[in-house]
Design a protein around this motif. Structure first.
Motif, PDB file in Angstrom:
ATOM      1  N   TYR A  27      -3.654  21.641  54.497  1.00 50.70           N
ATOM      2  CA  TYR A  27      -4.178  22.924  54.987  1.00 50.70           C
ATOM      3  C   TYR A  27      -4.831  23.687  53.838  1.00 50.70           C
ATOM      4  CZ  TYR A  27      -3.625  27.985  55.633  1.00 50.70           C
ATOM      5  OH  TYR A  27      -3.817  29.338  55.636  1.00 50.70           O
ATOM      6  N   SER A  28      -6.053  24.171  54.032  1.00 53.07           N
ATOM      7  CA  SER A  28      -6.777  25.000  53.075  1.00 53.07           C
ATOM      8  C   SER A  28      -6.837  24.299  51.715  1.00 53.07           C
ATOM      9  CB  SER A  28      -6.123  26.382  52.990  1.00 53.07           C
ATOM     10  OG  SER A  28      -6.993  27.317  52.389  1.00 53.07           O
ATOM     11  N   LEU A  29      -6.205  24.823  50.683  1.00 47.85           N
ATOM     12  CA  LEU A  29      -6.189  24.157  49.379  1.00 47.85           C
ATOM     13  C   LEU A  29      -5.674  22.729  49.504  1.00 47.85           C
ATOM     14  CD1 LEU A  29      -6.481  24.820  46.195  1.00 47.85           C
ATOM     15  CD2 LEU A  29      -3.987  24.950  46.269  1.00 47.85           C
ATOM     16  N   GLY A  30      -4.648  22.550  50.311  1.00 45.66           N
ATOM     17  CA  GLY A  30      -4.100  21.215  50.540  1.00 45.66           C
ATOM     18  C   GLY A  30      -5.032  20.332  51.330  1.00 45.66           C
ATOM     19  N   GLY A  31      -5.855  20.933  52.193  1.00 40.16           N
ATOM     20  CA  GLY A  31      -6.832  20.165  52.940  1.00 40.16           C
ATOM     21  C   GLY A  31      -7.905  19.596  52.022  1.00 40.16           C
ATOM     22  N   GLY A  32      -8.358  20.419  51.070  1.00 36.80           N
ATOM     23  CA  GLY A  32      -9.314  19.928  50.090  1.00 36.80           C
ATOM     24  C   GLY A  32      -8.725  18.817  49.235  1.00 36.80           C
ATOM     25  N   THR A  33      -7.439  18.954  48.897  1.00 39.55           N
ATOM     26  CA  THR A  33      -6.756  17.930  48.111  1.00 39.55           C
ATOM     27  C   THR A  33      -6.638  16.633  48.907  1.00 39.55           C
ATOM     28  OG1 THR A  33      -5.503  19.642  46.931  1.00 39.55           O
ATOM     29  CG2 THR A  33      -4.643  17.395  46.850  1.00 39.55           C
ATOM     30  N   GLY A  34      -6.285  16.745  50.187  1.00 37.18           N
ATOM     31  CA  GLY A  34      -6.195  15.567  51.041  1.00 37.18           C
ATOM     32  C   GLY A  34      -7.545  14.901  51.221  1.00 37.18           C
ATOM     33  N   LEU A  35      -8.588  15.706  51.339  1.00 34.56           N
ATOM     34  CA  LEU A  35      -9.934  15.168  51.480  1.00 34.56           C
ATOM     35  C   LEU A  35     -10.326  14.374  50.239  1.00 34.56           C
ATOM     36  CD1 LEU A  35     -12.254  15.282  53.562  1.00 34.56           C
ATOM     37  CD2 LEU A  35     -13.094  17.303  52.358  1.00 34.56           C
ATOM     38  N   ARG A  36     -10.021  14.933  49.056  1.00 38.75           N
ATOM     39  CA  ARG A  36     -10.318  14.221  47.815  1.00 38.75           C
ATOM     40  C   ARG A  36      -9.475  12.952  47.694  1.00 38.75           C
ATOM     41  NH1 ARG A  36     -14.972  14.682  46.166  1.00 38.75           N
ATOM     42  NH2 ARG A  36     -14.167  13.200  44.641  1.00 38.75           N
ATOM     43  N   LEU A  37      -8.243  12.972  48.185  1.00 42.00           N
ATOM     44  CA  LEU A  37      -7.409  11.773  48.154  1.00 42.00           C
ATOM     45  C   LEU A  37      -8.064  10.653  48.958  1.00 42.00           C
ATOM     46  CD1 LEU A  37      -4.579  10.626  47.233  1.00 42.00           C
ATOM     47  CD2 LEU A  37      -3.793  11.238  49.539  1.00 42.00           C
ATOM     48  N   ALA A  38      -8.600  11.003  50.122  1.00 42.71           N
ATOM     49  CA  ALA A  38      -9.254   9.999  50.973  1.00 42.71           C
ATOM     50  C   ALA A  38     -10.514   9.445  50.326  1.00 42.71           C
ATOM     51  CB  ALA A  38      -9.581  10.607  52.330  1.00 42.71           C
ATOM     52  N   VAL A  39     -11.158  10.247  49.478  1.00 38.49           N
ATOM     53  CA  VAL A  39     -12.359   9.800  48.777  1.00 38.49           C
ATOM     54  C   VAL A  39     -11.996   8.979  47.543  1.00 38.49           C
ATOM     55  CG1 VAL A  39     -14.347  10.600  47.425  1.00 38.49           C
ATOM     56  CG2 VAL A  39     -13.810  11.695  49.606  1.00 38.49           C
ATOM     57  N   GLN A  40     -11.053   9.496  46.754  1.00 36.87           N
ATOM     58  CA  GLN A  40     -10.721   8.876  45.468  1.00 36.87           C
ATOM     59  C   GLN A  40      -9.752   7.707  45.588  1.00 36.87           C
ATOM     60  OE1 GLN A  40     -10.870  13.387  43.715  1.00 36.87           O
ATOM     61  NE2 GLN A  40      -9.322  12.055  42.836  1.00 36.87           N
ATOM     62  N   HIS A  41      -8.893   7.756  46.593  1.00 34.67           N
ATOM     63  CA  HIS A  41      -7.872   6.715  46.781  1.00 34.67           C
ATOM     64  C   HIS A  41      -7.833   6.300  48.252  1.00 34.67           C
ATOM     65  CE1 HIS A  41      -6.280   7.578  42.736  1.00 34.67           C
ATOM     66  NE2 HIS A  41      -6.446   8.850  43.041  1.00 34.67           N
ATOM     67  N   PRO A  42      -8.931   5.773  48.777  1.00 31.25           N
ATOM     68  CA  PRO A  42      -8.983   5.453  50.208  1.00 31.25           C
ATOM     69  C   PRO A  42      -7.927   4.451  50.645  1.00 31.25           C
ATOM     70  CG  PRO A  42     -10.814   4.433  49.029  1.00 31.25           C
ATOM     71  CD  PRO A  42     -10.168   5.407  48.083  1.00 31.25           C
ATOM     72  N   GLU A  43      -7.470   3.625  49.733  1.00 26.15           N
ATOM     73  CA  GLU A  43      -6.464   2.617  50.076  1.00 26.15           C
ATOM     74  C   GLU A  43      -5.104   3.225  50.397  1.00 26.15           C
ATOM     75  OE1 GLU A  43      -5.853   3.579  45.801  1.00 26.15           O
ATOM     76  OE2 GLU A  43      -7.607   3.265  47.072  1.00 26.15           O
ATOM     77  N   LEU A  44      -4.915   4.506  50.068  1.00 21.72           N
ATOM     78  CA  LEU A  44      -3.625   5.157  50.289  1.00 21.72           C
ATOM     79  C   LEU A  44      -3.549   5.936  51.597  1.00 21.72           C
ATOM     80  CD1 LEU A  44      -2.880   6.610  46.719  1.00 21.72           C
ATOM     81  CD2 LEU A  44      -1.997   4.494  47.741  1.00 21.72           C
ATOM     82  N   VAL A  45      -4.700   6.165  52.242  1.00 19.96           N
ATOM     83  CA  VAL A  45      -4.747   7.070  53.393  1.00 19.96           C
ATOM     84  C   VAL A  45      -4.916   6.285  54.696  1.00 19.96           C
ATOM     85  CG1 VAL A  45      -5.900   9.049  54.433  1.00 19.96           C
ATOM     86  CG2 VAL A  45      -5.726   8.865  51.937  1.00 19.96           C
ATOM     87  N   GLU A  46      -3.915   6.399  55.570  1.00 19.20           N
ATOM     88  CA  GLU A  46      -3.970   5.759  56.886  1.00 19.20           C
ATOM     89  C   GLU A  46      -4.794   6.603  57.841  1.00 19.20           C
ATOM     90  OE1 GLU A  46      -3.592   2.790  59.302  1.00 19.20           O
ATOM     91  OE2 GLU A  46      -2.205   2.714  57.608  1.00 19.20           O
ATOM     92  N   ARG A  47      -4.336   7.816  58.089  1.00 22.88           N
ATOM     93  CA  ARG A  47      -5.081   8.801  58.878  1.00 22.88           C
ATOM     94  C   ARG A  47      -5.055  10.124  58.143  1.00 22.88           C
ATOM     95  NH1 ARG A  47      -5.422   8.086  65.237  1.00 22.88           N
ATOM     96  NH2 ARG A  47      -5.482   5.814  65.360  1.00 22.88           N
ATOM     97  N   LEU A  48      -6.112  10.904  58.303  1.00 22.18           N
ATOM     98  CA  LEU A  48      -6.270  12.155  57.574  1.00 22.18           C
ATOM     99  C   LEU A  48      -6.423  13.309  58.555  1.00 22.18           C
ATOM    100  CD1 LEU A  48      -6.843  13.692  54.872  1.00 22.18           C
ATOM    101  CD2 LEU A  48      -9.260  13.114  55.219  1.00 22.18           C
ATOM    102  N   VAL A  49      -5.655  14.376  58.336  1.00 23.21           N
ATOM    103  CA  VAL A  49      -5.785  15.600  59.120  1.00 23.21           C
ATOM    104  C   VAL A  49      -6.148  16.731  58.156  1.00 23.21           C
ATOM    105  CG1 VAL A  49      -4.662  17.251  60.656  1.00 23.21           C
ATOM    106  CG2 VAL A  49      -4.084  14.805  60.798  1.00 23.21           C
TER     107      VAL A  49
END
Length: 269
Positions: free
Chosen positions: A101-123
């Motif tokens: 959420y918010s700051l955490g949403g941006g962090t999650g978005l970057r995780l999906a970009v930088q470490h795509p192998e770690l993310v199953e589904r992203l909200v």
């Protein structure tokens, strides 16, 4: 608001520049939960409790927040995404659903970009893909944030929550300084959003701090809404958009509809 849920495990994980606190709630498939600015993972309150009913929820206190110290490095979405990856590695989790959420949403978005192998589904909740996505009022407020505001925030819910869990309450002005410095940088991740392979759901309030036109553009970057879905739904891809009516950027994190919407997407076939 704190959560009635009780962690079954918690600890710190070494990362570049310091160590990050995490807590684990519930059992089942892993779901990483990332909070907003000046909050802690516990600020999700009933949302965290509901998610933990059927999931192993890994709540992380991001750099400088909650039980995690600020440490000396500059604060950035990219660095905090690497921190989340380090927590997953420490826990031996190869892949997880991620909700921020918010700051955490941006962090999650970057995780999906930088470490795509770690993310199953992203909200992604109430988060723009570019700095220009914030309303002017919100952007100006975030860029004005500094340690000089700490005294005036005493007695606020955000400050009280920080005092309740922080290892050193004197670091609150440091957190404000670091967030203010982080917010000075413009960013536009539109090209990188197009590369995300994890099925992604965007959730916003109808009266959000993020511009409505930006929300639509975000969904289109994910291939959403670019054509009719057809009678059989064959025109859709795996990504989804949800708008919660009568909600705001400040209420959506604990809105009961947030957990239900996220669960419906994460658990979908």
């Amino acid at each position: 608001m704190t959560t009635p849920a009780t962690p079954r495990a918690s600890g710190y994980v070494p990362v570049a520049g310091g160590e990050v606190y995490y807590a684990v709630y519930g059992e089942g498939e892993p779901l990483v939960l990332l909070h907003g600015g000046l909050m802690t993972h516990e600020t999700f309150g009933p949302t965290l409790a509901r998610l933990a009913e059927g999931r192993q929820v890994i709540g992380i206190d991001l750099q400088g927040h909650g039980r995690t110290l600020p440490f000396d490095r500059p604060m950035s979405y990219e660095a905090m995404a690497d921190d989340v990856a380090a927590v997953l590695g420490h826990l031996g989790i190869g892949k997880a659903d991620v909700m921020g959420y918010s700051l955490g949403g941006g962090t999650g978005l970057r995780l999906a970009v930088q470490h795509p192998e770690l993310v199953e589904r992203l909200v992604v909740v109430s988060t723009p893909f570019a700095w220009a996505g914030w309303h002017d009022y919100n952007a100006q407020g975030m860029r004005a944030m500094s340690g000089a505001l700490a005294e005036g925030m005493k007695g606020s819910p955000l400050h009280d929550d920080y005092l309740r869990v922080a290892p050193d309450p004197a670091n609150f002005p440091v957190l404000l300084d670091k967030i203010g410095q982080m917010m000075q940088a413009d960013y536009d991740w539109s090209d990188e959003v197009r590369t995300i392979t994890a099925p992604t759901m965007l959730i916003f309030a109808d009266w959000d701090a993020v511009r409505t036109a930006h929300i639509a553009a975000f969904f289109e970057l994910l291939g959403g809404g670019r054509q009719d879905a057809q009678w059989d739904g064959s025109g859709m891809n795996a990504n989804r958009l949800a708008i919660l009516p009568g909600a705001t950027h400040y209420t959506i994190g604990t809105d009961p509809r947030l957990a239900e919407t996220a669960i419906g997407f994460i658990d979908a076939e």
